[in-house]
Write a protein that holds these residues in place. Structure first.
Motif, short mmCIF file in Angstrom:
data_model
loop_
_atom_site.label_atom_id
_atom_site.label_comp_id
_atom_site.label_asym_id
_atom_site.label_seq_id
_atom_site.Cartn_x
_atom_site.Cartn_y
_atom_site.Cartn_z
N VAL A 132 0.87 -0.76 0.03
CA VAL A 132 -0.19 -0.02 -0.19
C VAL A 132 0.44 1.28 -0.14
O VAL A 132 0.53 2.48 -0.88
N SER A 133 1.48 1.53 0.53
CA SER A 133 2.89 2.34 0.80
C SER A 133 3.67 2.80 -0.52
O SER A 133 3.79 3.66 -0.93
N HIS A 134 3.50 1.54 -1.03
CA HIS A 134 4.78 1.68 -2.40
C HIS A 134 4.52 0.49 -3.64
O HIS A 134 5.03 -0.43 -2.90
N PRO A 135 3.63 0.75 -4.64
CA PRO A 135 2.97 -0.50 -4.74
C PRO A 135 3.70 -0.91 -5.74
O PRO A 135 5.12 -0.34 -6.37
N PRO A 136 4.43 -2.13 -5.99
CA PRO A 136 4.85 -2.73 -6.66
C PRO A 136 5.37 -2.26 -8.00
O PRO A 136 4.43 -2.35 -8.33
N PRO A 144 3.06 -6.47 -11.19
CA PRO A 144 3.61 -7.59 -10.14
C PRO A 144 1.87 -7.38 -9.40
O PRO A 144 2.33 -6.77 -8.82
N LYS A 145 1.62 -8.56 -9.19
CA LYS A 145 0.91 -8.57 -8.09
C LYS A 145 0.85 -9.68 -6.28
O LYS A 145 1.01 -10.75 -7.15
N LEU A 146 1.22 -8.82 -5.80
CA LEU A 146 1.86 -9.80 -4.39
C LEU A 146 0.69 -10.63 -3.70
O LEU A 146 0.19 -9.08 -2.79
N LYS A 147 0.11 -11.31 -3.88
CA LYS A 147 -1.03 -11.72 -3.47
C LYS A 147 -0.66 -12.35 -1.10
O LYS A 147 -1.76 -11.53 -0.37
N TYR A 148 0.52 -12.82 -1.02
CA TYR A 148 0.49 -13.05 0.32
C TYR A 148 1.94 -13.30 0.20
O TYR A 148 2.68 -14.61 -0.59
N ILE A 149 2.41 -14.01 1.27
CA ILE A 149 3.20 -14.26 2.12
C ILE A 149 3.45 -15.54 3.21
O ILE A 149 2.62 -15.49 4.05
N ILE A 150 4.45 -16.68 2.90
CA ILE A 150 4.68 -17.40 4.18
C ILE A 150 5.77 -17.46 4.33
O ILE A 150 6.19 -17.69 3.60
N GLN A 151 6.19 -18.21 6.11
CA GLN A 151 7.77 -19.08 5.82
C GLN A 151 7.69 -20.26 5.67
O GLN A 151 6.70 -20.93 5.89
N MET A 166 5.53 -12.46 -11.23
CA MET A 166 6.44 -12.45 -10.30
C MET A 166 7.64 -12.42 -10.58
O MET A 166 8.62 -11.88 -10.00
N GLU A 167 7.72 -12.75 -11.82
CA GLU A 167 9.10 -13.30 -12.16
C GLU A 167 9.47 -11.71 -13.15
O GLU A 167 10.58 -11.89 -13.57
N LEU A 168 8.14 -10.89 -13.46
CA LEU A 168 9.20 -9.53 -13.71
C LEU A 168 9.31 -8.35 -12.32
O LEU A 168 9.18 -7.38 -12.77
N LEU A 169 9.46 -8.74 -11.13
CA LEU A 169 8.99 -8.01 -9.85
C LEU A 169 10.46 -7.04 -10.55
O LEU A 169 11.62 -8.43 -10.56
N HIS A 170 10.94 -6.21 -10.01
CA HIS A 170 11.95 -5.50 -10.12
C HIS A 170 13.40 -6.02 -8.63
O HIS A 170 12.42 -5.75 -7.73
N TRP A 171 14.04 -6.25 -8.60
CA TRP A 171 15.32 -6.67 -8.07
C TRP A 171 15.22 -5.25 -6.45
O TRP A 171 15.06 -6.02 -5.51
N SER A 172 14.84 -4.22 -6.93
CA SER A 172 14.95 -3.66 -6.21
C SER A 172 13.40 -3.08 -5.11
O SER A 172 14.26 -2.96 -3.93
N TYR A 173 12.51 -4.06 -5.48
CA TYR A 173 10.79 -4.06 -4.87
C TYR A 173 11.89 -5.57 -3.96
O TYR A 173 11.20 -4.73 -2.64
#
Length: 217
Positions: A132-136, A144-151, A166-173
């Protein structure tokens, strides 16, 4: 190196009286790539002006009114090892034994960090606030759409982010996401790993119609 593979936590020794070399940077990179914990140990403190604190980190080292020899060294470490901002720096002297026992305290702290498990709900709160603060933004003007994260693992902590393109997500993000996680869970002295998983889009629902001929049978 075999020694790195066999270790859980590595101490990278840096001679404070000699400029650190490309070899030091290469060894640090191998330690991180292997997912091992790391402490940067600055040796020969007895030969330096020790007016600065004995422990610090590259990202938040204490500033002093007078620019000392240790300040100069830490500034160079921050510049040349910017990928180790999470690693503690321990200033020691084998001649006097100064802070040698502190090394064992740091090993314990890093070991706890490497075994840390974060609740999925907490991770997704961090992810949602980050996006929300910094859209990907992605490569080729994609979003790219980030849906959820798990450990999924510890030693080192490993996180899997699910989404689309996700393969197009920039390395800086990816670096940005790591910073946001470390703001809440510092994971002192240990790298944290990420995997990015593409969730397949649901295809059109099949329409199942009764065959009139079959129904007549």
């Amino acid at each position: 190196l075999a020694a790195i593979e066999e270790a859980d936590i590595c101490a990278l020794l840096i001679d404070s009286k000699e400029p650190h070399s490309k070899l030091d940077q290469s060894l640090a990179g191998q330690i991180i790539e292997a997912g091992k914990g790391i402490i940067m140990v600055l040796t020969k403190a007895d030969l330096l002006d020790n007016s600065t604190p004995v422990t610090s980190t590259l990202s938040d080292k204490t500033k002093t009114a007078d620019y000392t020899e240790i300040d100069h060294i830490l500034n160079h470490l921050e510049r040349d090892f910017n990928f180790l901002s999470f690693a503690p720096v321990l200033i020691t002297s084998s001649e006097t034994g100064k802070n040698v026992t502190k090394l064992f305290e740091l090993v314990t702290e890093i070991d706890l960090a490497r075994h840390t498990e974060v609740k999925t709900s907490e991770l997704n709160k961090i992810l949602n606030e980050a996006t929300v603060s910094h859209p990907p933004a992605g490569l080729k003007n994609t979003h790219p759409k980030l849906k959820y994260i798990i450990q999924t693992d510890t030693c080192p902590p490993w996180f899997v982010i699910h989404g689309r393109e996700m393969e197009l997500l920039h390395w800086s993000y990816k670096r940005y996401l790591e910073r946001r996680i470390r703001e809440v869970y510092p994971f002192v002295g240990t790298p944290i790993m990420f995997s990015f998983h593409n969730d397949r889009a649901a295809g059109p629902r099949k329409s199942y119609r009764n065959n009139s001929k079959d129904n007549d049978k």
